[in-house]
Design an enzyme around this catalytic site. Structure first.
Site, mmCIF file in Angstrom:
data_model
loop_
_atom_site.group_PDB
_atom_site.id
_atom_site.type_symbol
_atom_site.label_atom_id
_atom_site.label_comp_id
_atom_site.label_asym_id
_atom_site.label_seq_id
_atom_site.Cartn_x
_atom_site.Cartn_y
_atom_site.Cartn_z
ATOM 1 N N SER A 192 58.776 69.350 35.773
ATOM 2 C CA SER A 192 58.604 68.798 34.425
ATOM 3 C C SER A 192 57.275 69.246 33.794
ATOM 4 O O SER A 192 56.208 69.066 34.382
ATOM 5 C CB SER A 192 58.659 67.269 34.512
ATOM 6 O OG SER A 192 58.047 66.704 33.390
HETATM 7 N N1 LIG Z 1 56.882 62.197 26.014
HETATM 8 C C1 LIG Z 1 57.101 61.798 27.375
HETATM 9 C C2 LIG Z 1 58.361 62.471 27.875
HETATM 10 C C3 LIG Z 1 58.806 61.905 29.210
HETATM 11 C C4 LIG Z 1 60.211 62.360 29.562
HETATM 12 O O1 LIG Z 1 61.157 62.241 28.750
HETATM 13 N N2 LIG Z 1 60.368 62.902 30.771
HETATM 14 C C5 LIG Z 1 61.692 63.317 31.207
HETATM 15 C C6 LIG Z 1 61.582 64.451 32.220
HETATM 16 S S1 LIG Z 1 60.737 65.847 31.623
HETATM 17 C C7 LIG Z 1 62.358 62.140 31.894
HETATM 18 O O2 LIG Z 1 61.698 61.357 32.541
HETATM 19 N N3 LIG Z 1 63.671 62.010 31.761
HETATM 20 C C8 LIG Z 1 64.425 60.969 32.408
HETATM 21 C C9 LIG Z 1 64.772 59.820 31.527
HETATM 22 O O3 LIG Z 1 64.378 59.808 30.333
HETATM 23 O O4 LIG Z 1 65.465 58.929 32.000
HETATM 24 C C10 LIG Z 1 55.874 62.205 28.209
HETATM 25 O O5 LIG Z 1 55.153 63.110 27.796
HETATM 26 O O6 LIG Z 1 55.631 61.556 29.240
#
Ligand SMILES: N[C@@H](CCC(=O)N[C@@H](CS)C(=O)NCC(=O)O)C(=O)O
Length: 223
Positions: free
Chosen positions: A12
């Protein structure tokens, strides 16, 4: 006091930006890998820390924080030996850093990276849409402008804005290469990010795995 624990997946970009911040301030953190594909983030223990179930999540001795663009300033303000990455008293510079962090979150990550990978994950797409390629190029145009007079995204020294945008750009450059004739300053800035002593370990390794995973899925989508 125990070490702060960071939960994430190295593929990520937003997790890697926090890993780079921890390295930049020489902070000893415990890193725990969460497998989104196995649903680790939807388990009760994880939801207790972060009901939004995103990575990265920080556990700082029982104080939980998620959202990489909030974690990065927190780590610098709480643990860095100096405030060069996010100055305490220079209100104007802090505001500009915040603007770039929001640009990373809204445009580079939210619009561009998600615009590339979500159709691959959820609709088995094998290509990047022309609209998304256009969004990415528009983002490059903005960044070229941000870098018009400065070596880094805010002034002539590294800040957390460079680490956030650097992680995103490392992925975007693989999917939508930047034309050197159009974006010379952006490319030169990214060379500076790549030259950081912790870049390879904290960002490049995870980026290689991320790009391979997305390309493999794209190849499957073609079958
Ligand atoms: N803007 C957030 C984005 C976090 C995000 O959406 N991460 C994704 C992976 S890159 C995630 O955790 N996805 C799983 C979910 O939303 O359940 C940050 O910078 O922390």
């Amino acid at each position: 006091m125990g070490k702060p624990i960071l939960y994430g997946m190295e593929i990520s970009t937003v997790v890697r930006s926090v890993l780079m911040v921890a390295k930049a301030i020489d902070l000893d953190i415990e890193y725990r890998e969460i497998d989104l594909f196995a649903g680790d983030h939807l388990k009760e223990e994880y939801l207790k820390m972060n009901p939004q179930h995103t990575i990265p999540t920080l556990d700082d001795n029982g104080e939980y924080l998620w959202e990489s663009h909030a974690i990065a300033p927190y780590l610098v303000e709480k643990y860095a030996k100096d405030d060069s990455l996010f100055p305490k008293n220079d209100i104007r510079k802090r505001a500009r850093i915040n603007q770039r962090l929001h640009f990373d979150n809204g445009v580079l990550y939210g619009l561009c990276i998600r615009g590339i990978v979500m159709p691959v994950y959820t609709q088995n797409k094998s290509t990047i849409s022309p609209e998304t390629i256009d969004d990415v190029n528009k983002a490059y145009v903005h960044m070229e402008k941000f870098l018009e007079k400065d070596l880094y995204l805010v002034g002539d020294s590294l800040t957390i804005a460079d680490l956030a945008c650097g992680a995103s750009i490392s992925a975007l450059f693989e999917f939508v290469p930047a034309d050197p004739a159009k974006y010379p300053k952006l490319l030169a800035w990214f060379e500076r990010i790549k030259a950081l002593p912790y870049y390879k370990e904290a960002n490049e390794k995870g980026n290689i795995a991320y790009i391979k995973m997305v390309r493999d899925l794209m190849a499957k989508g073609k079958q």
